[in-house]
Design an enzyme around this catalytic site. Structure first.
Site, PDB file in Angstrom:
ATOM      1  N   PRO A   1     -73.441 -36.447 -16.005  1.00  0.00           N
ATOM      2  CA  PRO A   1     -73.852 -37.843 -16.195  1.00  0.00           C
ATOM      3  C   PRO A   1     -75.181 -38.166 -15.514  1.00  0.00           C
ATOM      4  O   PRO A   1     -75.429 -37.752 -14.385  1.00  0.00           O
ATOM      5  CB  PRO A   1     -72.714 -38.623 -15.509  1.00  0.00           C
ATOM      6  CG  PRO A   1     -72.185 -37.694 -14.478  1.00  0.00           C
ATOM      7  CD  PRO A   1     -72.407 -36.301 -14.977  1.00  0.00           C
TER       8      PRO A   1
ATOM      9  N   ARG B   1     -77.401 -41.425 -16.837  1.00  0.00           N
ATOM     10  CA  ARG B   1     -77.510 -42.877 -16.987  1.00  0.00           C
ATOM     11  C   ARG B   1     -76.328 -43.633 -16.354  1.00  0.00           C
ATOM     12  O   ARG B   1     -76.530 -44.607 -15.634  1.00  0.00           O
ATOM     13  CB  ARG B   1     -77.581 -43.203 -18.481  1.00  0.00           C
ATOM     14  CG  ARG B   1     -77.910 -44.647 -18.775  1.00  0.00           C
ATOM     15  CD  ARG B   1     -77.752 -44.939 -20.268  1.00  0.00           C
ATOM     16  NE  ARG B   1     -78.330 -43.941 -21.119  1.00  0.00           N
ATOM     17  CZ  ARG B   1     -79.555 -44.004 -21.621  1.00  0.00           C
ATOM     18  NH1 ARG B   1     -80.336 -45.022 -21.365  1.00  0.00           N
ATOM     19  NH2 ARG B   1     -80.008 -43.036 -22.407  1.00  0.00           N
TER      20      ARG B   1
ATOM     21  N   TYR C   1     -88.366 -46.684 -27.046  1.00  0.00           N
ATOM     22  CA  TYR C   1     -87.160 -46.689 -27.894  1.00  0.00           C
ATOM     23  C   TYR C   1     -86.800 -48.086 -28.372  1.00  0.00           C
ATOM     24  O   TYR C   1     -85.699 -48.297 -28.887  1.00  0.00           O
ATOM     25  CB  TYR C   1     -85.935 -46.162 -27.135  1.00  0.00           C
ATOM     26  CG  TYR C   1     -86.136 -44.963 -26.264  1.00  0.00           C
ATOM     27  CD1 TYR C   1     -86.257 -43.698 -26.812  1.00  0.00           C
ATOM     28  CD2 TYR C   1     -86.175 -45.091 -24.873  1.00  0.00           C
ATOM     29  CE1 TYR C   1     -86.420 -42.585 -26.003  1.00  0.00           C
ATOM     30  CE2 TYR C   1     -86.332 -43.988 -24.062  1.00  0.00           C
ATOM     31  CZ  TYR C   1     -86.453 -42.740 -24.633  1.00  0.00           C
ATOM     32  OH  TYR C   1     -86.606 -41.654 -23.827  1.00  0.00           O
TER      33      TYR C   1
ATOM     34  N   CYS D   1    -103.191 -51.668 -21.789  1.00  0.00           N
ATOM     35  CA  CYS D   1    -103.901 -52.003 -23.024  1.00  0.00           C
ATOM     36  C   CYS D   1    -103.278 -51.321 -24.232  1.00  0.00           C
ATOM     37  O   CYS D   1    -103.838 -50.383 -24.808  1.00  0.00           O
ATOM     38  CB  CYS D   1    -105.368 -51.639 -22.884  1.00  0.00           C
ATOM     39  SG  CYS D   1    -106.093 -52.576 -21.556  1.00  0.00           S
TER      40      CYS D   1
HETATM   41  N1  LLP Z   1     -77.467 -33.218 -19.875  1.00  0.00           N
HETATM   42  C1  LLP Z   1     -78.480 -32.902 -20.702  1.00  0.00           C
HETATM   43  C2  LLP Z   1     -78.636 -31.523 -21.131  1.00  0.00           C
HETATM   44  C3  LLP Z   1     -79.365 -33.900 -21.124  1.00  0.00           C
HETATM   45  O1  LLP Z   1     -80.364 -33.579 -21.947  1.00  0.00           O
HETATM   46  C4  LLP Z   1     -79.183 -35.231 -20.677  1.00  0.00           C
HETATM   47  C5  LLP Z   1     -80.104 -36.288 -21.089  1.00  0.00           C
HETATM   48  C6  LLP Z   1     -78.129 -35.505 -19.797  1.00  0.00           C
HETATM   49  C7  LLP Z   1     -77.273 -34.477 -19.423  1.00  0.00           C
HETATM   50  C8  LLP Z   1     -77.862 -36.871 -19.234  1.00  0.00           C
HETATM   51  O2  LLP Z   1     -77.554 -37.779 -20.213  1.00  0.00           O
HETATM   52  P1  LLP Z   1     -77.104 -39.284 -19.805  1.00  0.00           P
HETATM   53  O3  LLP Z   1     -75.773 -39.193 -19.091  1.00  0.00           O
HETATM   54  O4  LLP Z   1     -78.161 -39.822 -18.923  1.00  0.00           O
HETATM   55  O5  LLP Z   1     -77.007 -39.981 -21.096  1.00  0.00           O
HETATM   56  N2  LLP Z   1     -85.036 -41.231 -21.776  1.00  0.00           N
HETATM   57  C9  LLP Z   1     -83.901 -41.619 -22.588  1.00  0.00           C
HETATM   58  C10 LLP Z   1     -82.689 -40.747 -22.343  1.00  0.00           C
HETATM   59  C11 LLP Z   1     -82.944 -39.270 -22.582  1.00  0.00           C
HETATM   60  C12 LLP Z   1     -81.756 -38.425 -22.281  1.00  0.00           C
HETATM   61  C13 LLP Z   1     -82.135 -36.997 -22.257  1.00  0.00           C
HETATM   62  N3  LLP Z   1     -81.091 -36.109 -21.900  1.00  0.00           N
HETATM   63  C14 LLP Z   1     -83.608 -43.092 -22.334  1.00  0.00           C
HETATM   64  O6  LLP Z   1     -84.276 -43.699 -21.514  1.00  0.00           O
HETATM   65  O7  LLP Z   1     -82.720 -43.658 -22.956  1.00  0.00           O
END
Ligand code: LLP
Length: 415
Positions: free
Chosen positions: A274, A276, A316, A342
């Site tokens: 996890p 986010r 996004y 800008c």
């Molecule tokens: N594991 C892998 C292999 C990943 O690529 C990611 C996120 C995670 C875990 C963690 O995922 P989470 O639990 O955070 O959803 N910048 C984008 C999100 C990109 C996520 C990339 N990979 C945003 O701000 O929404």
């Protein structure tokens, strides 16, 4: 749940007033709540307490040393995607033996560093990567622990930019190839298959896609067993969504217990990555209003944080909640909250109702994940400061970048 709440119309980060923090540390400012981070880690731990498990916090969500150090102290492992992230984990006193390494483009240098650090597992994302890992492991005379990140072709039902488990995404190895890939790993002297991995996407607000993926992982587990390939862990990746506005994602407990129920018939450790869900709602971005302006009936609130500080809305079209640090009873205006960069896409929020005047502080909630870690020096704007609040104490965990720091690595060519 987080610890950013109003008391007497003033927004507090735990026991400290957000506007006082901005006064003290300047604007824009990332503010994190330690109690929220601890609470989120406990929620994941609690959901997994009846299983062998490893919580690998996804470093990319927020890689500041103080956050990594707090995670390490709470016993977390880490999911990294670069040598830099692994080095950060070690710098923050994280245990490399609890690190897993994902990513589609690991260089041989990165693989070597990971093997030298004796990390837990490398998640293989393409068949040709096997050659690279084998070659490096042989040169070090080591056996590399690996998992195959399978691409289960499951729709995470999220924003297309953050969906990773469909067959047209670059991530993972096609499910149909997985068995052959494991056989190849079994036949190598320098590789040991310790797990099965997947990560199908981010900001998932339903548990259904991960359950669909888990079924596929379970199917693969049994196929491997039939081939005498025994796997010690199943890694379900990250991806659990959070509430930015009106989303109602499952709690970590609901999300994870549905997965563990499916896996209860087999003896494996459960890994989860996890990002986010751990940090998003543990952080806010506070920013000062520079100017109010009206262009032909459109109101703009121009603030001192731009897309270089928080790129999610521009990249996004993400909706992030924007609130006043001090509530008042004045009438609200419909406005776009925009930064100084800008670019027309330099906005934090569109068509919001706010009651603000110049010099007021406003706050973007849910900014703890993919906020600072995606920030840049675009428009030659220094990276902003970060503070961590622990009840009534505050620590400056990152100083605001000085102008000179931005060109510290640059030189002018000789004539
Ligand atoms: N594991 C892998 C292999 C990943 O690529 C990611 C996120 C995670 C875990 C963690 O995922 P989470 O639990 O955070 O959803 N910048 C984008 C999100 C990109 C996520 C990339 N990979 C945003 O701000 O929404």
């Amino acid at each position: 749940m987080d610890y950013f709440n109003y008391k007497d119309n003033e927004l507090y980060a735990e026991d400290l007033k957000v506007s006082d923090l901005v006064e003290q540390y300047g604007s824009p400012l990332y503010i994190y709540s330690k109690a929220t981070l601890v609470r989120h880690m406990h929620a994941f731990e609690d959901a997994l307490k009846d299983n062998r498990h490893l919580i690998c916090y996804a470093v990319k969500a927020n890689s500041s040393l103080a956050i990594l150090n707090l995670m390490a102290k709470m016993g977390a492992g880490f999911d990294v995607v670069s040598k830099g992230e692994l080095a950060r984990v070690i710098k923050a006193q994280g245990d490399p033996k609890k690190v897993i390494f994902s990513g589609v483009g690991k260089t041989r240098d990165e693989i070597k560093y990971a093997l030298e650090c004796d990390i837990k597992c490398i998640n293989i994302e393409s068949e040709n990567e096997i050659d690279a890992i084998e070659e490096v492991a042989q040169s070090l005379n080591k056996v590399a622990n690996v998992a195959v990140r399978v691409n289960p072709n499951v729709d995470a039902k999220t924003h297309p930019s953050i969906s990773t488990g469909l067959k047209n995404n670059k991530f993972g190895i096609a499910f149909s190839r997985a068995l052959d890939v494991y056989k190849r790993i079994r036949d190598s002297k320098y590789l040991n298959a310790c797990g099965i991995d997947c990560h199908i996407g981010s900001q998932m607000t339903s548990g259904a896609p991960i359950l669909e993926a888990t079924d596929k992982l379970l199917e693969l587990y049994h196929k491997l067993k039939d081939e005498n390939i025994s796997i010690d862990h199943i890694d379900i990746g990250g991806g659990l969504g959070v509430t930015y506005g009106d989303e109602t994602p499952p709690s970590p407990y609901e999300y994870i217990s549905a997965v563990t129920a499916k896996l209860k018939e087999i003896d494996v450790a459960i890994y989860i990555e996890p990002g986010r869900a751990m940090v998003a709602n543990a952080g806010v971005l506070a920013t000062k209003v520079l100017y109010l302006k009206n262009n032909e009936n459109k109101n703009f609130v121009i603030v001192d944080a731009g897309m270089n500080d928080l790129i999610r809305p521009a990249l996004y079209d993400s909706w992030m909640n924007i609130i006043e640090a001090k509530k008042n009873n004045d009438s609200k205006i419909l406005c776009d909250v925009v930064g100084p960069v800008c670019e027309s896409d330099d906005f934090l929020g569109k068509e919001r109702k706010l009651s603000v005047k110049e010099n007021d502080v406003i706050v973007v909630r849910g900014a703890g994940a993919y906020g600072f870690s995606m920030s840049s020096n675009y428009n030659s704007r220094p990276l902003c400061a970060e503070v961590m609040v622990d009840k009534d104490k505050v620590s400056l965990i990152r100083k605001r970048q000085e102008i000179e720091d931005m060109w510290a690595l640059e030189t002018i060519c000789d004539d």
